[in-house]
Design an enzyme around this catalytic site. Structure first.
Site, mmCIF file in Angstrom:
data_model
loop_
_atom_site.group_PDB
_atom_site.id
_atom_site.type_symbol
_atom_site.label_atom_id
_atom_site.label_comp_id
_atom_site.label_asym_id
_atom_site.label_seq_id
_atom_site.Cartn_x
_atom_site.Cartn_y
_atom_site.Cartn_z
ATOM 1 N N THR A 129 45.512 40.695 44.571
ATOM 2 C CA THR A 129 46.960 40.688 44.740
ATOM 3 C C THR A 129 47.625 40.078 43.507
ATOM 4 O O THR A 129 47.038 39.242 42.813
ATOM 5 C CB THR A 129 47.375 39.890 45.997
ATOM 6 O OG1 THR A 129 47.013 38.513 45.846
ATOM 7 C CG2 THR A 129 46.703 40.456 47.234
ATOM 8 N N GLY A 130 48.845 40.521 43.231
ATOM 9 C CA GLY A 130 49.550 40.019 42.051
ATOM 10 C C GLY A 130 48.779 40.269 40.779
ATOM 11 O O GLY A 130 48.621 39.377 39.946
ATOM 12 N N GLY B 120 45.838 37.457 37.396
ATOM 13 C CA GLY B 120 45.397 38.593 38.196
ATOM 14 C C GLY B 120 44.932 39.760 37.357
ATOM 15 O O GLY B 120 43.869 40.363 37.622
ATOM 16 N N TYR C 205 56.843 24.744 45.893
ATOM 17 C CA TYR C 205 55.696 25.450 45.321
ATOM 18 C C TYR C 205 54.425 24.625 45.467
ATOM 19 O O TYR C 205 53.376 25.145 45.886
ATOM 20 C CB TYR C 205 55.970 25.741 43.846
ATOM 21 C CG TYR C 205 54.801 26.317 43.084
ATOM 22 C CD1 TYR C 205 54.416 27.642 43.253
ATOM 23 C CD2 TYR C 205 54.079 25.538 42.173
ATOM 24 C CE1 TYR C 205 53.352 28.182 42.544
ATOM 25 C CE2 TYR C 205 53.020 26.065 41.460
ATOM 26 C CZ TYR C 205 52.649 27.387 41.653
ATOM 27 O OH TYR C 205 51.585 27.918 40.952
#
Length: 264
Positions: free
Chosen positions: A13-14, A20, A154
């Site tokens: 993902t990403g 990634g 975050y």
């Protein structure tokens, strides 16, 4: 070293940029089948073409989905083939004041950074256990423990990822499946490059001067004293996806250049 990844299928993902994409490159070199994910179809297709040109013998495809939208995640899960390796890399961050950020800012980051991996793992882990082989990796951050004051939401999500990963690992006991977390430090992603460029322009300095100041004034705990390359992080991720890492399960592996401190 042969990491024995031929014929393994990895979903990242990403994966259109940063860690990634570097991981996709590394896995492609090892002969794994790669399925990339990104939010935007156009950018995803560019990344796929770039990988196909570099590794013409590799099997490379992609599925677009915005992980802030549960309906798109459900649609993605219906399209996913059998997956041997899941790399929960997608993430977002927003810099801001704790006193000014709204609850929606917290929920948005939690949805993308934590629930994306929860939803994918809930779908894919049972199948891995049934096959008695699989790898799930979560990508956390040094911010999980360093917690910059402008990145509290975050940091919360990246700490949560550690708990999710450890909990899932405990469900794999006695099997050939492992679940681990990689914890990068300050890494020279596209976002970091942009930060260096913008700060250099603003302060009338070179990018090298800005990077040096970041580590002498902000990330002083770093032993590396530079941004890690995305490829350096991807190398560790790639090893942990391989059959050779079979004795590593339920742990958080730091690729932080020593910034988080401690002896473990």
């Amino acid at each position: 070293m042969d990491l024995q990844l031929q014929e393994k299928t990895a979903f990242i993902t990403g994966a259109t940029a940063g860690i990634g994409f570097a991981t996709a490159q590394s896995l492609a070199r090892e002969g794994a089948r790669i399925i990339l994910n990104g939010r935007a179809e156009e950018k995803l297709n560019r990344s796929i073409r770039k990988l196909q040109q570099a590794y013409p013998e590799a099997s490379i495809s992609g599925l677009a989905a915005n992980f802030s939208k549960p309906n798109e995640v459900r649609a993605l899960l219906e399209k996913l083939p059998a997956i041997d390796i899941l790399i929960n890399n997608v993430g977002m961050y927003e810099s801001g004041s704790f006193f000014e950020e709204g609850e929606e800012d917290w929920y948005r980051q939690f949805e993308v950074n934590v629930m994306s991996g929860v939803r994918l793992s809930k779908e894919l882990l049972p199948k891995m256990l049934s096959n008695n082989w699989g790898r799930i990796l979560f990508i956390s951050s040094e911010c999980a423990t360093l917690v910059p004051v402008d990145l509290i939401p975050y940091s919360m999500t990246k700490a949560a990822v550690l708990s999710v990963s450890r909990g899932l690992a405990q469900l794999t006991k006695g099997s050939g499946v492992t679940v681990n977390t990689v914890v990068p430090g300050s890494t020279l992603s596209e976002g970091a490059e942009l930060f260096l460029e913008n700060t250099a322009k603003k302060e009338g300095k070179t990018k090298a001067q800005v990077e040096e100041a970041f580590f002498t004034e902000v990330r002083t705990s770093s032993l590396l004293q530079r941004f890690a390359k995305v490829e350096e992080v991807a190398n560790t991720i790639t090893y942990l996806t391989s059959p050779l890492s079979s004795a590593t399960n339920g742990v958080a592996i730091k690729v932080d250049g020593g910034s988080m401190g401690g002896i473990i």
